[in-house]
Write a protein that holds these residues in place. Structure first.
Motif, PDB file in Angstrom:
ATOM      1  N   GLN A 162       0.189  -0.821  10.732  1.00  0.00           N
ATOM      2  CA  GLN A 162      -0.787   0.020  10.065  1.00  0.00           C
ATOM      3  C   GLN A 162      -0.665   1.447  10.737  1.00  0.00           C
ATOM      4  OE1 GLN A 162      -2.086  -1.211   7.272  1.00  0.00           O
ATOM      5  NE2 GLN A 162      -1.195  -3.037   7.710  1.00  0.00           N
ATOM      6  N   TRP A 191       1.290   9.046   6.524  1.00  0.00           N
ATOM      7  CA  TRP A 191       0.520   9.495   5.867  1.00  0.00           C
ATOM      8  C   TRP A 191       0.013  10.891   6.218  1.00  0.00           C
ATOM      9  CZ3 TRP A 191      -1.429   9.927   1.104  1.00  0.00           C
ATOM     10  CH2 TRP A 191      -2.628  10.562   0.974  1.00  0.00           C
ATOM     11  N   TYR A 238       4.188   2.257   0.646  1.00  0.00           N
ATOM     12  CA  TYR A 238       3.743   0.915   1.388  1.00  0.00           C
ATOM     13  C   TYR A 238       4.338  -0.347   0.928  1.00  0.00           C
ATOM     14  CZ  TYR A 238       0.980  -2.251   4.204  1.00  0.00           C
ATOM     15  OH  TYR A 238       0.816  -3.435   5.165  1.00  0.00           O
ATOM     16  N   GLU A 239       4.089  -0.320  -0.425  1.00  0.00           N
ATOM     17  CA  GLU A 239       4.738  -1.561  -1.089  1.00  0.00           C
ATOM     18  C   GLU A 239       6.276  -1.794  -0.710  1.00  0.00           C
ATOM     19  OE1 GLU A 239       3.446  -0.850  -5.228  1.00  0.00           O
ATOM     20  OE2 GLU A 239       1.297  -1.588  -4.756  1.00  0.00           O
ATOM     21  N   GLN A 250       0.505   4.324  -1.476  1.00  0.00           N
ATOM     22  CA  GLN A 250       0.404   3.073  -1.796  1.00  0.00           C
ATOM     23  C   GLN A 250       1.948   2.463  -2.132  1.00  0.00           C
ATOM     24  OE1 GLN A 250      -2.522   1.733  -4.513  1.00  0.00           O
ATOM     25  NE2 GLN A 250      -1.977  -0.358  -4.600  1.00  0.00           N
ATOM     26  N   PHE A 305       2.058   3.447   9.187  1.00  0.00           N
ATOM     27  CA  PHE A 305       1.783   3.929   8.083  1.00  0.00           C
ATOM     28  C   PHE A 305       0.803   5.110   8.038  1.00  0.00           C
ATOM     29  CE2 PHE A 305       4.518   0.779   6.489  1.00  0.00           C
ATOM     30  CZ  PHE A 305       5.353   1.259   5.406  1.00  0.00           C
ATOM     31  N   TYR A 324       7.807  -3.783   8.949  1.00  0.00           N
ATOM     32  CA  TYR A 324       7.157  -4.805   9.743  1.00  0.00           C
ATOM     33  C   TYR A 324       8.266  -5.769  10.336  1.00  0.00           C
ATOM     34  CZ  TYR A 324       5.057  -9.047  11.145  1.00  0.00           C
ATOM     35  OH  TYR A 324       4.616 -10.374  11.774  1.00  0.00           O
ATOM     36  N   SER A 333       6.885  -1.760   3.613  1.00  0.00           N
ATOM     37  CA  SER A 333       6.123  -2.229   4.425  1.00  0.00           C
ATOM     38  C   SER A 333       6.899  -3.705   5.300  1.00  0.00           C
ATOM     39  CB  SER A 333       4.706  -2.519   4.199  1.00  0.00           C
ATOM     40  OG  SER A 333       4.504  -3.454   3.179  1.00  0.00           O
TER      41      SER A 333
END
Length: 176
Positions: A48, A55, A22-23, A19, A51, A30, A26
């Motif tokens: 998506q 993972w 991602y923060e 998480q 990510f 993007y 992202s």
């Protein structure tokens, strides 16, 4: 938490670490995806997917081979180019109205904005014009080396050699 620790936690399956990654990344990821695809909905979808790949494949990241952010950007770039080369993408582009082509051509040629989106514009501006064109076609527009050779009307071997030289020059500048 330090980046190395965060990466290690990700590789151990820690959802909080994922998480946080991602923060942290992202928005930049993007930006890269959008600059290649120029479609918000599809860029969100690919983001998506990227990510999920991060993972699922975090164990394949090796700090000896490069920076974590570079690894992520390569995943994003490859996913975007895969989408462009996909049959569904090509079929959707066949149905565009003629007035859309002006926007596509203008956005595809906006090399400066794309380079700026990933923070390397100041380095690319220093490169020779042929390097700028090669990097634009190969990395931002998703051309293959063969397609680039045809576009630039030069032998495939020359494209490969010049691309390698341009990337090496870029690496030297980034290392300084």
């Amino acid at each position: 938490m330090q980046q190395d620790g965060l990466i290690l936690e990700l590789q151990n399956g820690n959802e909080r670490a994922f998480q946080r990654i991602y923060e942290l990344y992202s928005e930049s990821v993007y930006g890269i995806i959008y600059s290649i695809l120029n479609d918000e909905a599809i860029a969100q979808e690919i983001l998506q997917d990227v990510f999920l790949k991060i993972w699922n494949n975090s164990s394949s990241y090796n700090s000896d081979k490069g920076r974590f952010f570079t690894w992520i950007l390569n995943i994003a770039r490859n996913a975007s180019i895969d989408h462009i080369r996909s049959k569904s993408h090509k079929n959707s582009k066949k149905n565009l109205a003629a007035d859309n082509f002006v926007d596509i051509l203008e956005s595809r040629s906006n090399f400066s904005a794309k380079a700026d989106a990933i923070g390397i514009k100041k380095y690319i501006d220093i490169l020779k014009p042929v390097c700028k064109k090669l990097i634009d076609l190969l990395f931002f527009k998703g051309y293959t080396q063969k397609e680039t050779a045809e576009e630039l009307e030069m032998p495939l071997g020359t494209v490969k050699t010049r691309n390698r030289a341009c990337i090496n020059k870029l690496r030297e500048m980034l290392a300084e």
